[in-house]
Design a protein around this motif. Sequence first.
Motif, PDB file in Angstrom:
ATOM      1  N   GLN A  61      31.264   4.909 -10.807  1.00  0.00           N
ATOM      2  CA  GLN A  61      30.823   3.474 -10.508  1.00  0.00           C
ATOM      3  C   GLN A  61      31.260   2.557 -11.583  1.00  0.00           C
ATOM      4  O   GLN A  61      31.653   1.495 -11.407  1.00  0.00           O
ATOM      5  N   LYS A  62      31.077   3.048 -12.837  1.00  0.00           N
ATOM      6  CA  LYS A  62      31.013   2.294 -13.982  1.00  0.00           C
ATOM      7  C   LYS A  62      32.361   1.850 -14.869  1.00  0.00           C
ATOM      8  O   LYS A  62      32.453   1.057 -15.610  1.00  0.00           O
ATOM      9  N   MET A  99      23.006   2.694 -10.187  1.00  0.00           N
ATOM     10  CA  MET A  99      22.427   3.826 -10.794  1.00  0.00           C
ATOM     11  C   MET A  99      21.712   3.414 -12.052  1.00  0.00           C
ATOM     12  O   MET A  99      22.502   2.920 -12.925  1.00  0.00           O
ATOM     13  N   ASP A 104      17.832   7.224 -12.961  1.00  0.00           N
ATOM     14  CA  ASP A 104      18.427   7.748 -12.076  1.00  0.00           C
ATOM     15  C   ASP A 104      19.432   9.130 -12.817  1.00  0.00           C
ATOM     16  O   ASP A 104      19.650   9.980 -12.322  1.00  0.00           O
ATOM     17  N   ILE A 105      19.711   8.405 -14.036  1.00  0.00           N
ATOM     18  CA  ILE A 105      20.840   9.067 -14.665  1.00  0.00           C
ATOM     19  C   ILE A 105      20.371   9.153 -16.447  1.00  0.00           C
ATOM     20  O   ILE A 105      19.925   8.289 -16.838  1.00  0.00           O
ATOM     21  N   ALA A 150      20.498   4.053 -15.635  1.00  0.00           N
ATOM     22  CA  ALA A 150      20.690   5.040 -16.820  1.00  0.00           C
ATOM     23  C   ALA A 150      19.954   4.968 -18.096  1.00  0.00           C
ATOM     24  O   ALA A 150      19.754   3.696 -18.358  1.00  0.00           O
ATOM     25  N   ASP A 193      22.564  14.368 -17.445  1.00  0.00           N
ATOM     26  CA  ASP A 193      23.621  14.175 -16.444  1.00  0.00           C
ATOM     27  C   ASP A 193      25.036  13.865 -16.825  1.00  0.00           C
ATOM     28  O   ASP A 193      25.891  14.142 -16.472  1.00  0.00           O
ATOM     29  N   ASP A 217      25.939  14.043 -10.374  1.00  0.00           N
ATOM     30  CA  ASP A 217      25.630  12.652 -10.367  1.00  0.00           C
ATOM     31  C   ASP A 217      26.202  11.794 -11.484  1.00  0.00           C
ATOM     32  O   ASP A 217      26.272  10.643 -11.469  1.00  0.00           O
ATOM     33  N   SER A 248      29.394  10.684 -10.511  1.00  0.00           N
ATOM     34  CA  SER A 248      29.452   9.476  -9.574  1.00  0.00           C
ATOM     35  C   SER A 248      29.152   8.315 -10.490  1.00  0.00           C
ATOM     36  O   SER A 248      29.474   7.230 -10.118  1.00  0.00           O
ATOM     37  N   TYR A 249      28.001   8.270 -11.534  1.00  0.00           N
ATOM     38  CA  TYR A 249      27.861   7.214 -12.146  1.00  0.00           C
ATOM     39  C   TYR A 249      29.182   6.647 -13.066  1.00  0.00           C
ATOM     40  O   TYR A 249      29.216   5.537 -13.132  1.00  0.00           O
TER      41      TYR A 249
END
Length: 403
Positions: free
Chosen positions: A348-349, A1, A31-32, A3, A65, A341, A344-345
């Motif tokens: 992932q990070k 994603m 996306d973010i 950012a 986000d 969202d 979710s970011y």
Amino acid sequence: MKATGIVVEHNPFHNGHFYHIKESRNKTAADIIIAVMSGNFLQRGEPALVDKWSRSEMALKAGVDIVIELPYVFATAQASDFARGSIALLEAIGCDAFCFGSEEGTIEPFTNTYEAITTQQQTYQNLIKQYMKLGLSYPKALNEAFAEITKDSNLHLVDLSKPNNILGYHYVEAAYQMNACMKPFTIQRIVANFHDDVDESQSIASATGIRKAIFEEGSIGELAKFMPKTSLDHLLTWKDSVGVFGSWPQFWPLLRFTIIRSSLKELASYAEVTEGIEHLIYDAATKSETFEEFMTRVKSKRYTWTRIQRMLTHIYTGFTWEALKSHQNPTYLRVLGMTNDGQSYLNQKKKSLSLPLVSRVAATKDSLLDLDIRATDLYQLGLQSSKIERPIGLDYRKTPIII
């Protein structure tokens, strides 16, 4: 994603901020959108209109986000330190780009200006000192020094007399100095300038103009055309549930008490209080029944309204020169809120973040965070509202907002 980061105060969130978010997302193909947002005290040295959670929720409902808090140390600092803290947090949370609004509207003049200043850094700093010795305020001294070192340049340079250009320059400067991986972008600030009053013929007004209208006219409903409905609803809810908005006139009784009960030595120990101005601050506080009267007595060509307000913020919160020197860089990422969202970011990070993620204050021991907690408590007390239950300890009771 992918950012993109933005630096905000959202005091309050309005249509110009909505435009900034939308254009930042489009321009950087993000996306973010991650916002670094000041807490309850702001860069111009004043209490926020409404608290950091209300402003976070306004942003999350309008396209952001993730909202992370810019710690008090940086949120209330001069432009270069404000920018350094903000950019460090956006880099730490893994942004690919950052995008700021400016009067300039294109990024090349900012990068050209950074190169021009960097190649003559010592001369530039010496000129700033010389102009300040002549009695100029720091912003004016900076602008005069810049004009002097670039008078023979053929490059397209940014106009550093404009407030958003100044902040934008410092964002770019901070990113280059820390070798950030993020790519800088800027968008044109549209319609309303930084200090403009509300113009009924437009749909975008400055936050300054909106606050002025709220305090002078008192009718929030008339501001509906200048902000998303979600923001307007938050302001109306705040007015009903709290009864007052944050401002120095509202905080003045407690600020005045703090000044008068302090010794001159104590006043001089607070951050940004310099050159014996503590004598003037103390004397003006004893003679002034209102905040406006106090500022009229203290303001001068050398000390801008903003610089004086930052001194007062530090006096009110008990933030000393020693504390300022002890905290040079952010040490955590404090999440105030996120969308699904955004969540979710972060999932992932989270293993690759370069600073620890803070969602529960009680589980974190950090002296920088302690300053934020104290600032929140003093902000709540400054509102002096009988409608606020348990004003102390909100940072411990509030969990990140999820939209």
